[in-house]
Design an enzyme around this catalytic site. Structure first.
Site, PDB file in Angstrom:
ATOM      1  N   CYS A  80      -8.767 -37.239 -11.485  1.00  0.00           N
ATOM      2  CA  CYS A  80      -9.690 -37.400 -10.364  1.00  0.00           C
ATOM      3  C   CYS A  80     -11.018 -36.701 -10.679  1.00  0.00           C
ATOM      4  O   CYS A  80     -11.776 -37.204 -11.485  1.00  0.00           O
ATOM      5  CB  CYS A  80      -9.054 -36.906  -9.065  1.00  0.00           C
ATOM      6  SG  CYS A  80      -9.820 -37.608  -7.584  1.00  0.00           S
ATOM      7  N   HIS A 185      -4.013 -40.413  -8.899  1.00  0.00           N
ATOM      8  CA  HIS A 185      -3.187 -39.204  -8.901  1.00  0.00           C
ATOM      9  C   HIS A 185      -1.768 -39.517  -9.371  1.00  0.00           C
ATOM     10  O   HIS A 185      -0.939 -39.977  -8.582  1.00  0.00           O
ATOM     11  CB  HIS A 185      -3.137 -38.607  -7.490  1.00  0.00           C
ATOM     12  CG  HIS A 185      -4.395 -37.924  -7.066  1.00  0.00           C
ATOM     13  ND1 HIS A 185      -4.481 -36.573  -6.879  1.00  0.00           N
ATOM     14  CD2 HIS A 185      -5.632 -38.418  -6.794  1.00  0.00           C
ATOM     15  CE1 HIS A 185      -5.705 -36.244  -6.497  1.00  0.00           C
ATOM     16  NE2 HIS A 185      -6.424 -37.353  -6.445  1.00  0.00           N
ATOM     17  N   GLU A 187       0.487 -37.430  -9.921  1.00  0.00           N
ATOM     18  CA  GLU A 187       1.400 -36.469  -9.308  1.00  0.00           C
ATOM     19  C   GLU A 187       1.742 -36.822  -7.860  1.00  0.00           C
ATOM     20  O   GLU A 187       2.570 -36.157  -7.230  1.00  0.00           O
ATOM     21  CB  GLU A 187       0.797 -35.060  -9.371  1.00  0.00           C
ATOM     22  CG  GLU A 187      -0.305 -34.769  -8.383  1.00  0.00           C
ATOM     23  CD  GLU A 187      -1.660 -35.379  -8.711  1.00  0.00           C
ATOM     24  OE1 GLU A 187      -2.621 -35.111  -7.974  1.00  0.00           O
ATOM     25  OE2 GLU A 187      -1.757 -36.111  -9.716  1.00  0.00           O
TER      26      GLU A 187
END
Length: 208
Positions: A80, A185, A187
């Protein structure tokens, strides 16, 4: 054990990343982006991960200076804001693209993305009758309001998503393979194959 140093850009996702690295079997040390570069280097990272965060890369502590000093010498993974910093380091432009927060969208792989080992076998649009034709759609979780539509010199686009300003680059790599950037993202639970992507990024960078 692979040692990942994670640069904390003051984002709520930072410790999701720490957990993801731990689950993948990596040792992780976290430093805020205001820590001196010498402190980061003294930790002897095998790989540096530049975390998500608010604002623009230029206002994220020492992150841009860290990229300047380590790119090409220590593998870098930017996520990001960290990805955007890699874009700006190479002379690219990051600009408001319309906020997209908390959605799962299909990233469309470029030809380079189809061929990249990070995304091998992850596309969801492979036709059962023609498995020899690679798919291009990889579901990913988006949380961003800035984006880049044109890769600068030294950067190869691996995948894009639509935004208000056009097709923004969602995954990229440097031409020498020393850094990988993800606008999305991995994660997040909104990225179904995120853990695989994260581990493959680390493996690709360490094996380059």
């Amino acid at each position: 054990m692979t040692h990942v140093v994670l640069i904390d850009n003051h984002d709520s996702f930072v410790y999701n990343l720490v957990d993801a690295f731990a689950v993948a079997g990596y040792r992780c040390t976290v430093f805020r982006n205001t820590v001196p570069i010498e402190t980061v280097l003294a930790a002897q990272p095998d790989l540096i991960c530049l975390s998500p965060g608010p604002g623009y890369p230029a206002t994220a502590g020492n992150m841009m200076a860290l990229i300047e000093q380590t790119l090409g010498k220590i593998p870098l993974l930017g996520i990001c804001l960290g990805y955007q910093a890699l874009i700006e380091h190479h002379g690219g432009t990051v600009e408001p693209c319309g906020p997209v927060h908390g959605t799962t969208d299909d990233m469309i792989l470029t030809d380079a993305g189809v061929a990249h080992p990070v995304f091998a076998g992850l596309a969801t649009d492979v036709e059962p009758d023609h498995p020899e034709i690679p798919g291009r759609k990889v579901p990913i979780g988006r949380y961003h309001s800035l984006g880049c539509v044109k890769e600068p010199a030294g950067i190869i686009s691996l995948g894009t998503c639509h935004a208000e300003i056009g097709e923004v680059i969602m995954a990229a790599a440097t031409t020498d393979g020393k850094a990988i950037g993800l606008q999305f993202h991995p994660e997040s639970v909104l990225s179904p194959s995120g853990p695989i992507i994260l581990s493959r990024c680390v493996e690709a960078l360490l094996n380059n």
